[in-house]
Scaffold this active site. Sequence first.
Site, mmCIF file in Angstrom:
data_model
loop_
_atom_site.group_PDB
_atom_site.id
_atom_site.type_symbol
_atom_site.label_atom_id
_atom_site.label_comp_id
_atom_site.label_asym_id
_atom_site.label_seq_id
_atom_site.Cartn_x
_atom_site.Cartn_y
_atom_site.Cartn_z
ATOM 1 N N GLY A 1 -4.795 0.016 -2.964
ATOM 2 C CA GLY A 1 -3.699 0.768 -2.358
ATOM 3 C C GLY A 1 -3.017 1.685 -3.358
ATOM 4 N N GLY B 1 -3.140 -12.135 -0.606
ATOM 5 C CA GLY B 1 -2.790 -12.783 0.656
ATOM 6 C C GLY B 1 -1.401 -12.433 1.155
ATOM 7 N N ASP C 1 0.205 0.595 -5.408
ATOM 8 C CA ASP C 1 0.151 0.185 -6.809
ATOM 9 C C ASP C 1 -0.617 1.267 -7.568
ATOM 10 O OD1 ASP C 1 1.238 -2.758 -6.709
ATOM 11 O OD2 ASP C 1 -0.063 -2.504 -4.982
ATOM 12 N N HIS D 1 -2.358 -4.050 3.780
ATOM 13 C CA HIS D 1 -3.635 -4.683 3.426
ATOM 14 C C HIS D 1 -4.694 -4.391 4.494
ATOM 15 C CE1 HIS D 1 -0.808 -7.698 1.403
ATOM 16 N NE2 HIS D 1 -1.579 -7.335 0.402
HETATM 17 P P1 AMP Z 1 -1.561 -7.473 -3.249
HETATM 18 O O1 AMP Z 1 -1.907 -8.500 -2.223
HETATM 19 O O2 AMP Z 1 -0.103 -7.165 -3.310
HETATM 20 O O3 AMP Z 1 -2.177 -7.763 -4.589
HETATM 21 O O4 AMP Z 1 -2.227 -6.126 -2.761
HETATM 22 C C1 AMP Z 1 -3.594 -6.042 -2.468
HETATM 23 C C2 AMP Z 1 -3.969 -4.614 -2.246
HETATM 24 O O5 AMP Z 1 -3.192 -4.075 -1.168
HETATM 25 C C3 AMP Z 1 -3.675 -3.711 -3.467
HETATM 26 O O6 AMP Z 1 -4.746 -2.796 -3.636
HETATM 27 C C4 AMP Z 1 -2.395 -3.031 -3.067
HETATM 28 O O7 AMP Z 1 -2.219 -1.764 -3.681
HETATM 29 C C5 AMP Z 1 -2.594 -2.873 -1.576
HETATM 30 N N1 AMP Z 1 -1.306 -2.670 -0.891
HETATM 31 C C6 AMP Z 1 -0.176 -3.380 -1.072
HETATM 32 N N2 AMP Z 1 0.833 -2.864 -0.321
HETATM 33 C C7 AMP Z 1 0.316 -1.810 0.348
HETATM 34 C C8 AMP Z 1 0.843 -0.853 1.273
HETATM 35 N N3 AMP Z 1 2.119 -0.892 1.668
HETATM 36 N N4 AMP Z 1 0.028 0.109 1.746
HETATM 37 C C9 AMP Z 1 -1.282 0.164 1.345
HETATM 38 N N5 AMP Z 1 -1.839 -0.707 0.477
HETATM 39 C C10 AMP Z 1 -1.060 -1.675 -0.024
#
Ligand code: AMP
Length: 277
Positions: free
Chosen positions: A145, A22, A148, A28
């Site tokens: 993404g 979130g 990560d 995202h």
């Molecule tokens: P998180 O909410 O941080 O757990 O991220 C959820 C998904 O979004 C994961 O697969 C992350 O790698 C991806 N994500 C986070 N930041 C970015 C970004 N700047 N560009 C692309 N994908 C992202």
Amino acid sequence: MQSRAHTWKRAGIKIGFVPTMGFLHAGHLSLVKEARKCVGKKGIVVVSIYVNPTQFAPTEDLAKYPRDLQRDLQLLRELGVDIVFTPGDAEMYPGKAQNRYSTYVVEETLSRSMEGVSRPTHFRGVTTVVAKLFNLVQPDVAVFGQKDFQQAAVIKRMVADMNFPVRIIVAPTLRERDGLAMSSRNKYLDTDQRPQATILFHALQAARAAVKTKSVSATRLKVDLKEFLTAAPLARLDYVEFFDPETLEPVTQVKRGTQMALAVYFGKTRLIDNVTL
Ligand code: AMP
């Protein structure tokens, strides 16, 4: 969630899935668009929003992790997402409070280095929650993404090792105009730290330039990058690594195609970034 997924599957409808914690940003949303592209107009796109406690160490930022469900729902509605799955802790980890939750999924190789050194229990939480979410959502395709990078590698390995019937897509990192990788944690940065946070991106660019026409020893490049980081006095380096993008094995000579990743603290805020050089 699972019974609805079964209904769609029986009707031959494809399910695309984007797991998140979130506090959504454009990064995202780009994953959501990718999921839609994969399953088409007739497919179902599911986004989960769940701040998963098992991937945070007790000393980490679970309690203060930024949350704004109403805003997230609005953004996802505008994108035409079909289902937003927002389970609670009692649903995801039934019995945990009574010590009656005891099954975890552990990847034992790719998760050991880098993030795994700094956050030893992190990937066990990630693989466990993603395995559980895959069982609940039953996706045909799931989008993660590149931001990560190690996480995506660990998930791909888990899917291969555990025979999950899901295709994993890794989508590019979205950045702010000044190069800072978008992250929910950027919100923690204060007005002094925020401009200096571009040092991660600039370090990646500097390394990319250094190996453009020749290979350089990893030890040498690490020394140079530590010096480079002093340009941002509020930055404290956690790690910088050069490794093979498939095996995540460290390399001694850095060249084009080597993967670089780094983690940097600004106060208590820990930022990560990576690139294929
Ligand atoms: P998180 O909410 O941080 O757990 O991220 C959820 C998904 O979004 C994961 O697969 C992350 O790698 C991806 N994500 C986070 N930041 C970015 C970004 N700047 N560009 C692309 N994908 C992202």
